[in-house]
Scaffold this motif. Structure first.
Motif, mmCIF file in Angstrom:
data_model
loop_
_atom_site.group_PDB
_atom_site.id
_atom_site.type_symbol
_atom_site.label_atom_id
_atom_site.label_comp_id
_atom_site.label_asym_id
_atom_site.label_seq_id
_atom_site.Cartn_x
_atom_site.Cartn_y
_atom_site.Cartn_z
ATOM 1 N N SER A 176 0.819 -1.218 0.000
ATOM 2 C CA SER A 176 0.000 0.000 0.000
ATOM 3 C C SER A 176 0.849 1.262 0.000
ATOM 4 C CB SER A 176 -0.931 -0.002 1.219
ATOM 5 O OG SER A 176 -0.172 0.054 2.429
ATOM 6 N N ASP A 177 2.147 1.125 0.331
ATOM 7 C CA ASP A 177 3.036 2.295 0.363
ATOM 8 C C ASP A 177 3.681 2.593 -0.985
ATOM 9 O OD1 ASP A 177 2.947 2.946 3.226
ATOM 10 O OD2 ASP A 177 3.925 0.995 3.485
ATOM 11 N N MET A 178 3.458 1.735 -1.978
ATOM 12 C CA MET A 178 4.203 1.855 -3.235
ATOM 13 C C MET A 178 3.948 3.163 -3.968
ATOM 14 S SD MET A 178 6.216 -0.709 -3.685
ATOM 15 C CE MET A 178 6.494 -1.104 -5.403
ATOM 16 N N ALA A 195 12.529 16.374 -7.164
ATOM 17 C CA ALA A 195 13.072 16.165 -5.825
ATOM 18 C C ALA A 195 12.326 15.078 -5.070
ATOM 19 C CB ALA A 195 13.034 17.462 -5.027
ATOM 20 N N THR A 196 11.174 14.661 -5.574
ATOM 21 C CA THR A 196 10.370 13.629 -4.915
ATOM 22 C C THR A 196 9.947 12.593 -5.946
ATOM 23 O OG1 THR A 196 8.305 14.849 -5.238
ATOM 24 C CG2 THR A 196 9.512 15.266 -3.192
ATOM 25 N N LEU A 197 9.751 11.381 -5.469
ATOM 26 C CA LEU A 197 9.275 10.302 -6.340
ATOM 27 C C LEU A 197 8.426 9.341 -5.522
ATOM 28 C CD1 LEU A 197 12.394 9.207 -8.475
ATOM 29 C CD2 LEU A 197 10.361 10.398 -9.313
ATOM 30 N N PRO A 198 7.449 8.676 -6.145
ATOM 31 C CA PRO A 198 6.729 7.598 -5.462
ATOM 32 C C PRO A 198 7.676 6.431 -5.197
ATOM 33 C CG PRO A 198 5.534 8.341 -7.413
ATOM 34 C CD PRO A 198 6.887 8.953 -7.473
ATOM 35 N N LEU A 199 7.391 5.669 -4.159
ATOM 36 C CA LEU A 199 8.249 4.549 -3.800
ATOM 37 C C LEU A 199 8.373 3.561 -4.952
ATOM 38 C CD1 LEU A 199 9.903 3.045 -1.698
ATOM 39 C CD2 LEU A 199 7.769 2.019 -0.844
#
Length: 934
Positions: A176-178, A195-199
């Motif tokens: 669920s955290d992906m 600077a940010t990306l999904p897991l």
């Protein structure tokens, strides 16, 4: 402590964490500290008091939230993400609430023990995940083209790499955290401009960077900037791109590499040739390294390699004429040169040409070498160092070396380790070598699981912080990218780098060998394996980079070139070994490779030269330089000798070196403890007793326009260092290069270099070399290990026909030296020692010189020479007859004793004790060319 760890400490209410956060920021508003945590390192001393408004962590977070509402840049990026996530999870309308009382108490403060802490811990977990791939991602990379073996010996895959979804639990995540978004740390480039990306995307990009056909080992490197450089080269999204023109060029090079081996297999199916099948990508790999280096300014490349693929490298990298290569397969051709010659897969080559990729001149030299794997490594390094030295290339920007290795030898041969340990030493560094390992995943017949203890065959390179790039050799584009990065690394940092080409060997150790005896499963898979040329051509045709017709025309064009060269080779009647010379000396020999004369001038010196050198040798040319009292006594002793026109052993050496430097001859003395001398007699480097690292080399203060003198203590190695000095001596005939063993018997650990290169080099490869070996020899009470330098071994290896008596015509002495493979001497006087060193340079050719040097004679009162023995017109005495009473009355002599070296002084002493000076004559053999003379 990282910023996220500090924030985690704050959220747990840790006062110490807050004090650390604000330490050194007195006078700077709190909001600015949140946005600019680097201000923690400002010059303000002590710790600013923590404001009462920030006495609790919840108030601290609320204060930060105010700052974030004013401007999102007022807080650290991690808190920016945190507050954005809080707002995103708020019910409609609540996100617009500007006052923190509702939002923070409802969404932050009530969850600060849980939600806030988990956000920070999850970010820390992502950071650890990224680092895990950077450190251990290579273990999960798909490196083996066969897909059956594990390149690192076992099936170990670190538990902190997300190879299956259940491994998310290692970091406290689940499926669920992906799709949750995380802030990326500054130690990664996978985000590109983001600077940010999904897991999910973080894991995908990490796998793309580290777990496909390239495995990168670099996190053991101590230098942060170097690690960041590598991360940027492998993590930046889309960085491994090739233009269509580059792909077509790669295909053309792969065609030449593959079809060359196919042609040899068709024409000489029963010949050993150690072909490159299974690693055809080596040819475009080397050419990519050379192209990239040439673009950066390199114009000379010295290479060493084992026999596998050597003919292909000669043909398609060095550009040796194909007809000359094909001639090597004709056993009926007679050699035009003296000597035994060598098998075709040992030969070297030197060639100057235009590099097509950069349109610049480049010189390529592939060193000849024996079957002793890796023995050529230090030889290549020595020659590269010499070229850099003579060209003033102090940073390796014009001359470089490339070493190719086999996987089994790279892991198993100790000289590899010795060579690596020379790479950072000031007098031995070549400012970065590119190592290419052709990793067959097998030795001759030996499985790697019983051939090495390390995970990879390349682990030895870690000792010098050299990055290691493992790459699947069946992915040509991945190989080319790795080679480009390796060349750029060497250009940028001037340090060693290793490329591990994980491939296979399509046939056995050679084409006549049957590998199915010992590796049946491996070779069943190899027999099913599609050739890399077929794979890559199909790929480019599918991508419409080339058409099938264009590909077939490229193949036909090279096949035609090979056929024409084959036809031309049939016209050759004589085999010229000299055409394969790897280190030619322009203008030293005639065009036919013969000496320009067969005589040499006197090795004597003018009186004023002797006096000048003697005075310098007994003084300190630098002002305010404090030397050790013991050294002062030695210098005073030299001064007394010079005044009395006498030489001891150290002064004799000084006279030889100094006079050659005056004539523009570079002198290099290398070995263990040579600066002082094992027996504390030389002292060519003086050390200031008050200032650390302040030294003086008086030999470099002799003349205004003299050649440089290099004297350097080596690492505790014989094999590697002697090989290095041999390579150094190959670069120029106008230099005196000497290697001194700490004790003469230590030459036994360098026996491979002595046997395979020095003794036989001219016979096999028509290669002259003037290397000098100084081997302390004599029974001096130091036990059997340090008594003998084994002169019998050197004499046994001398070129000798006891049944042949040479004609005494012309300058017989010079002709005799020219006919031998090396010169062996055991001098008994300082003057003769000086003469033989000078003769080594004044001869019209070059031969290795083996000198058995004394120990007790260094200070023996009778082992002195007058300046008259070095006067103008004097020369080396091959034989010194008796000079005592026996020579005055030869008719009374009852016995003549022949001896060499220091035993003469012991015999003279005993003869005198027994009052037999008129009965016994003692003759010294100073030069012994073969064993039959004994």
């Amino acid at each position: 402590m990282s910023q996220l760890r500090v924030l985690a400490s704050l959220l747990r209410g840790g006062c110490a964490g807050r004090n650390q956060w604000f330490r050194g920021c007195g006078g700077v508003p709190a909001r600015r500290c949140w946005a600019d945590p680097s201000r923690r390192g400002c010059s303000s001393s002590g710790s600013a008091p923590v404001p009462s408004a920030l006495a609790s962590s919840s108030t601290y977070v609320e204060e930060m939230y105010y700052a974030w509402l004013d401007d999102h840049k007022n807080v650290h990026e991690s808190w920016d993400v945190f507050f954005r996530n809080i707002q995103a999870s708020s019910p409609p309308g609540e996100a617009e609430e500007r006052r923190p009382s509702t939002l923070l108490r409802g969404r932050v403060l009530s969850h600060s023990p849980g939600t806030a802490q988990k956000v920070v811990e999850d970010h820390l977990a992502v950071h650890n995940l990224i680092r895990a791939y950077q450190v251990r991602g290579h273990y999960a990379a798909h490196l083996d083209p066969l897909g059956i073996l594990d390149t690192d010996l076992d099936s170990f895959v670190p538990s902190d790499l997300i190879t299956t979804i259940d491994k998310l639990g290692f970091y406290g995540f689940d499926e669920s955290d992906m799709d949750r978004t995380f802030q990326l740390p500054p130690t990664t480039f996978i985000g590109g401009d983001s600077a940010t990306l999904p897991l999910r995307e973080i894991i995908r990009r990490l796998e793309s960077s580290y777990c496909r056909h390239i495995g990168v080992e670099f996190m053991f490197i101590n230098n942060v900037d170097q690690r960041q450089w590598i991360r940027q080269r492998f993590e930046t999204p889309g960085i491994m791109q090739f233009t269509n023109a580059e792909k077509r060029n790669l295909l053309a090079r792969l065609v030449r590499s593959t079809r060359f081996e196919d042609f040899l297999a068709r024409k000489w199916s029963s010949e050993k040739r150690f072909g490159l099948e299974g690693c055809e990508v080596l040819i475009p790999a080397l050419k990519t390294i050379i192209d990239t280096s040439s673009a950066a300014g390199i114009d000379s490349v010295i290479m060493g390699m084992p026999h596998r693929g050597r003919l292909n490298v000669l043909a398609n990298v060095i550009r040796k004429d194909l007809d000359q290569i094909f001639c090597q397969f004709d056993p009926k051709l007679e050699a035009a040169d003296e000597g035994s010659g060598d098998v075709k897969y040992h030969l070297g080559m030197y060639h100057e040409r235009i590099n097509r990729g950069t349109d610049k001149h480049i010189t390529l030299s592939l060193m000849a070498n024996p079957s002793h794997l890796e023995a050529v490594d230090p030889v290549v390094q020595g020659k590269a160092k010499a070229e850099q030295f003579y060209r003033g290339d102090t940073r390796g920007k014009r001359v470089m070396s490339i070493l190719m290795h086999g996987d089994a030898a790279f892991a198993g041969q100790g000289v590899v380790y010795e060579t690596f340990h020379l790479s950072e030493l000031p007098s031995y560094t070549t400012h970065g070598t590119i190592h290419v390992v052709v990793n067959n995943q097998i030795g001759f017949t030996t499985d790697p699981r019983v051939a090495r203890s390390s995970h990879y065959p390349t682990d030895v390179a870690r000792v010098v912080n050299a990055p290691i790039f493992h790459v699947n050799a069946d992915d040509p584009e991945a190989v080319m990218y790795v080679c480009r990065v390796a060349a750029e690394w060497r250009t940028t940092f001037n340090k060693d780098v290793v490329i591990d080409l994980v491939c296979y060997r399509r046939f056995g150790h050679n084409e006549m060998d049957e590998p199915m005896f010992t590796q049946p499963l491996m070779y069943k898979q190899i027999n099913r394996q599609v050739h890399v040329l077929k794979k890559y051509s199909d790929k480019l045709i599918a991508e419409r980079v080339v058409t099938l017709q264009e590909f077939e025309e490229e193949v036909a064009k090279y096949d035609k070139i090979c056929e024409e060269a084959y036809t031309s080779s049939k016209d050759e009647k004589i085999l010229h070994i000299r055409h394969w010379l790897d280190s030619p000396w322009r203008d030293f020999f005639t065009a036919q490779g013969e000496p320009k004369s067969m005589s040499y001038i006197s090795t004597g010196l003018e009186e004023e030269v002797l006096q000048h050198i003697g005075q310098t040798a007994s003084s300190v040319p630098l002002q305010d330089f404090r030397i050790h009292p013991g050294v002062s006594r030695i210098l005073r002793g030299r001064e007394d000798l010079v005044k009395s026109r006498q030489l001891d052993w150290a002064l004799g050496e000084y006279m030889a070196f100094g006079s050659l430097l005056k004539d523009g001859i570079h002198v290099r003395l290398s070995g263990q403890d040579v600066e002082r001398g094992t027996f504390s007699h030389r002292h060519h480097v003086l050390h200031d007793q008050e200032v650390d690292k302040r030294t003086c080399v008086p030999m470099n203060h002799l003349w205004t326009n003299q050649a440089p003198y290099t004297v350097c203590n080596s690492s505790l190695s014989e094999y590697g260092v002697l090989g290095f000095e041999l390579g150094f001596a190959m670069a120029s005939p106008n230099a005196l290069i000497l290697w001194e063993a700490q004790f003469g018997d230590f030459n036994n650990t360098a026996q491979c270099i002595i046997d395979q290169f020095i003794s036989s080099g001219q016979a096999k490869w028509v290669r002259n070399n003037g290397i000098v070996l100084l081997l302390p020899h004599g029974m001096e009470g130091m036990g059997p290990e340090h008594s003998s330098a084994r002169p019998e071994r050197f004499l046994q290896m001398s070129k000798d026909d006891p049944d042949h008596f040479p004609e005494l015509t012309g300058d017989f002495e010079v002709q005799q030296l020219y006919d031998c493979n090396w010169i062996v001497v055991n001098c008994s006087t300082p003057a003769n020692y000086c003469h033989v060193l000078r003769r080594q340079i004044l001869l019209p050719f070059r031969k290795p010189l083996i000198i058995f040097t004394p120990k007790s004679l260094l200070r023996h009162p009778d082992a002195r020479s007058s300046f008259d023995h070095l006067a103008k017109g004097t020369k080396f005495k091959r034989l010194i007859p008796d000079e005592g009473p026996a020579s005055q009355s030869p008719g009374q002599v009852k016995r003549v004793i022949f001896c060499t070296g220091k035993i003469y002084y012991e015999l003279v002493k005993e003869r005198k004790r027994q009052n037999m000076e008129k009965d016994i004559a003692i003759t010294r053999l100073e030069q012994v060319l073969n064993l039959s003379l004994l």
